[in-house]
Design an enzyme around this catalytic site. Structure first.
Site, PDB file in Angstrom:
ATOM      1  N   ARG A   1       0.840  -1.199   0.000  1.00 54.04           N
ATOM      2  CA  ARG A   1       0.000   0.000   0.000  1.00 54.04           C
ATOM      3  C   ARG A   1       0.878   1.252   0.000  1.00 54.04           C
ATOM      4  O   ARG A   1       1.052   1.905  -1.015  1.00 54.04           O
ATOM      5  CB  ARG A   1      -0.943  -0.033   1.212  1.00 54.04           C
ATOM      6  CG  ARG A   1      -2.126   0.943   1.098  1.00 54.04           C
ATOM      7  CD  ARG A   1      -1.810   2.360   1.493  1.00 54.04           C
ATOM      8  NE  ARG A   1      -1.291   2.489   2.849  1.00 54.04           N
ATOM      9  CZ  ARG A   1      -0.861   3.641   3.355  1.00 54.04           C
ATOM     10  NH1 ARG A   1      -0.862   4.752   2.625  1.00 54.04           N
ATOM     11  NH2 ARG A   1      -0.378   3.710   4.589  1.00 54.04           N
ATOM     12  N   ASP A   2       1.501   1.569   1.104  1.00 51.20           N
ATOM     13  CA  ASP A   2       2.285   2.796   1.204  1.00 51.20           C
ATOM     14  C   ASP A   2       3.523   2.741   0.315  1.00 51.20           C
ATOM     15  O   ASP A   2       3.993   3.769  -0.167  1.00 51.20           O
ATOM     16  CB  ASP A   2       2.687   3.045   2.660  1.00 51.20           C
ATOM     17  CG  ASP A   2       3.082   4.485   2.918  1.00 51.20           C
ATOM     18  OD1 ASP A   2       2.781   5.350   2.085  1.00 51.20           O
ATOM     19  OD2 ASP A   2       3.684   4.749   3.973  1.00 51.20           O
TER      20      ASP A   2
ATOM     21  N   HIS B   1       4.717   4.264  12.650  1.00 52.05           N
ATOM     22  CA  HIS B   1       4.962   4.236  11.211  1.00 52.05           C
ATOM     23  C   HIS B   1       5.994   5.328  10.923  1.00 52.05           C
ATOM     24  O   HIS B   1       5.677   6.520  10.984  1.00 52.05           O
ATOM     25  CB  HIS B   1       3.653   4.509  10.469  1.00 52.05           C
ATOM     26  CG  HIS B   1       3.773   4.576   8.986  1.00 52.05           C
ATOM     27  ND1 HIS B   1       3.339   3.563   8.158  1.00 52.05           N
ATOM     28  CD2 HIS B   1       4.262   5.538   8.159  1.00 52.05           C
ATOM     29  CE1 HIS B   1       3.556   3.889   6.898  1.00 52.05           C
ATOM     30  NE2 HIS B   1       4.109   5.090   6.871  1.00 52.05           N
TER      31      HIS B   1
ATOM     32  N   HIS C   1       9.151   7.152   8.606  1.00 50.25           N
ATOM     33  CA  HIS C   1       9.830   7.367   7.327  1.00 50.25           C
ATOM     34  C   HIS C   1      11.273   7.779   7.623  1.00 50.25           C
ATOM     35  O   HIS C   1      11.559   8.378   8.658  1.00 50.25           O
ATOM     36  CB  HIS C   1       9.120   8.453   6.515  1.00 50.25           C
ATOM     37  CG  HIS C   1       7.838   7.992   5.909  1.00 50.25           C
ATOM     38  ND1 HIS C   1       7.564   8.083   4.564  1.00 50.25           N
ATOM     39  CD2 HIS C   1       6.743   7.413   6.466  1.00 50.25           C
ATOM     40  CE1 HIS C   1       6.364   7.591   4.312  1.00 50.25           C
ATOM     41  NE2 HIS C   1       5.833   7.180   5.461  1.00 50.25           N
TER      42      HIS C   1
ATOM     43  N   CYS D   1       3.975   9.709   0.621  1.00 47.56           N
ATOM     44  CA  CYS D   1       2.612  10.226   0.532  1.00 47.56           C
ATOM     45  C   CYS D   1       2.483  11.158  -0.656  1.00 47.56           C
ATOM     46  O   CYS D   1       3.238  12.132  -0.763  1.00 47.56           O
ATOM     47  CB  CYS D   1       2.250  10.962   1.820  1.00 47.56           C
ATOM     48  SG  CYS D   1       0.607  11.711   1.767  1.00 47.56           S
TER      49      CYS D   1
ATOM     50  N   ASN E   1       9.906   5.313   3.367  1.00 43.25           N
ATOM     51  CA  ASN E   1       9.528   4.423   4.464  1.00 43.25           C
ATOM     52  C   ASN E   1      10.757   3.674   4.961  1.00 43.25           C
ATOM     53  O   ASN E   1      11.658   3.348   4.172  1.00 43.25           O
ATOM     54  CB  ASN E   1       8.518   3.374   3.966  1.00 43.25           C
ATOM     55  CG  ASN E   1       7.109   3.898   3.900  1.00 43.25           C
ATOM     56  OD1 ASN E   1       6.432   4.007   4.902  1.00 43.25           O
ATOM     57  ND2 ASN E   1       6.664   4.215   2.692  1.00 43.25           N
TER      58      ASN E   1
END
Length: 305
Positions: free
Chosen positions: A17-18, A209, A211, A242, A251
């Site tokens: 996903r990300d 989460h 980065h 994003c 990430n």
């Protein structure tokens, strides 16, 4: 006996996903499914597999239903679908995700750019999502995005994050994730936010989460673990970012995080070399090398033989 050997850290793999949502190259569903299959084979048990957002906003995620229809379903593996509103939740439930994760951005400017509503309105929507998910028997968590800093408003007030956590707890969230969406956080902030959120949402599982945009992501992850956090997000190969935040890249890489955790004596149940191989494979599909380093440097100590 080294007591650290008893510690287990769960990795939530967010690469499907990300890791893909900000890439120029849109991968076909069959490649996304193979990415997930590779993660499951490597021992990953929680995977943020898809995002149920409007395809005009994030075209990289337009095939969420097709991906969910093709993923393997072994026992013990949980698939998470990201949602922003009730329509996204309905799609996620129809696609038979195991968990849903809603996103609320901690600052109004970024929240409007990300999902078209203010932070308070997004929290109101989350309350409805959490209630509907509970009725459907599906675990619902929340990610508080830009919890460390915002590209438009600057430093995010810690009290604001704590208040959002309090509201999430009251709404029935089953887990809170704090996201350093633009990679500006440092370990001191991790410690402060961990303690504030635990006080605001007592007993609720907390995950982070991170980065690595400014090369602090792994230090922050280890700081969270030192605070007793046992769940961390990471992306195979270190891909991700994003699309609604300038320069929100990087990430933390699953394989590099695994190296650090394993060397610190934590168990994860995941094979870092298998993940590193998948990172290189994914880079080939995206047309650029993976940012992760383990696949380049190799393990240490080197395997016998």
């Amino acid at each position: 006996m080294d007591e650290r050997r008893e510690l287990h850290t769960t990795i939530v793999e967010v690469g499907p996903r990300d890791g893909l949502q900000n890439e120029d190259r849109i991968l076909p569903a069959e490649v996304k499914i193979e990415l997930i299959e590779r993660g499951v084979a490597a021992g990953i048990t929680r995977i943020e597999a898809v995002s149920f957002v409007h395809p005009a906003r994030v075209p990289q995620m337009a095939d969420a239903e097709q991906v969910m229809a093709g993923v393997p379903r072994p026992g013990g593996v949980s698939y998470i679908g990201l949602v922003l509103n009730r329509r996204g939740l309905d799609r996620a439930l129809a696609a038979a995700v195991d968990e849903v994760n809603a996103v609320v951005v901690a600052t109004d400017t970024f929240c409007v750019r990300n999902q078209g509503v203010t932070t308070d309105a997004a929290m109101d929507a989350f309350e409805g999502i959490a209630g509907a998910a509970a009725e459907a028997g599906v675990r619902c968590g929340i990610t508080i995005a830009a919890a460390f800093g915002c590209p438009f408003e600057g430093q995010t007030p810690p009290a604001r994050v704590a208040e959002l956590a309090r509201r999430a707890h009251a709404a029935g969230a089953r887990e809170i994730a704090l996201a350093d969406t633009i990679g500006v956080g440092v370990p001191g902030q991790v410690r402060d936010l961990t303690r504030r959120v635990r006080a605001a949402a007592p007993g609720l599982p907390l995950r982070f989460h991170f980065h690595n945009t400014r090369n602090t992501g792994y230090a922050n992850a280890l700081a969270a673990v030192a605070e007793g956090v046992t769940v961390l997000d990471a992306s195979t190969g270190g891909f991700g970012g994003c699309p609604f935040a300038p320069a929100a890249t990087g990430n933390i890489a699953t394989e590099d995080l695994l190296y650090a955790l394993h060397r610190e004596g934590h168990t994860t149940g995941i094979d870092p070399q298998a993940v590193a191989a998948t990172g290189a494979w994914l880079g080939d599909h995206l047309g650029k090398p993976a940012p992760a380093l383990l696949g380049r440097a190799g393990p240490f100590p080197a395997p016998a033989g």
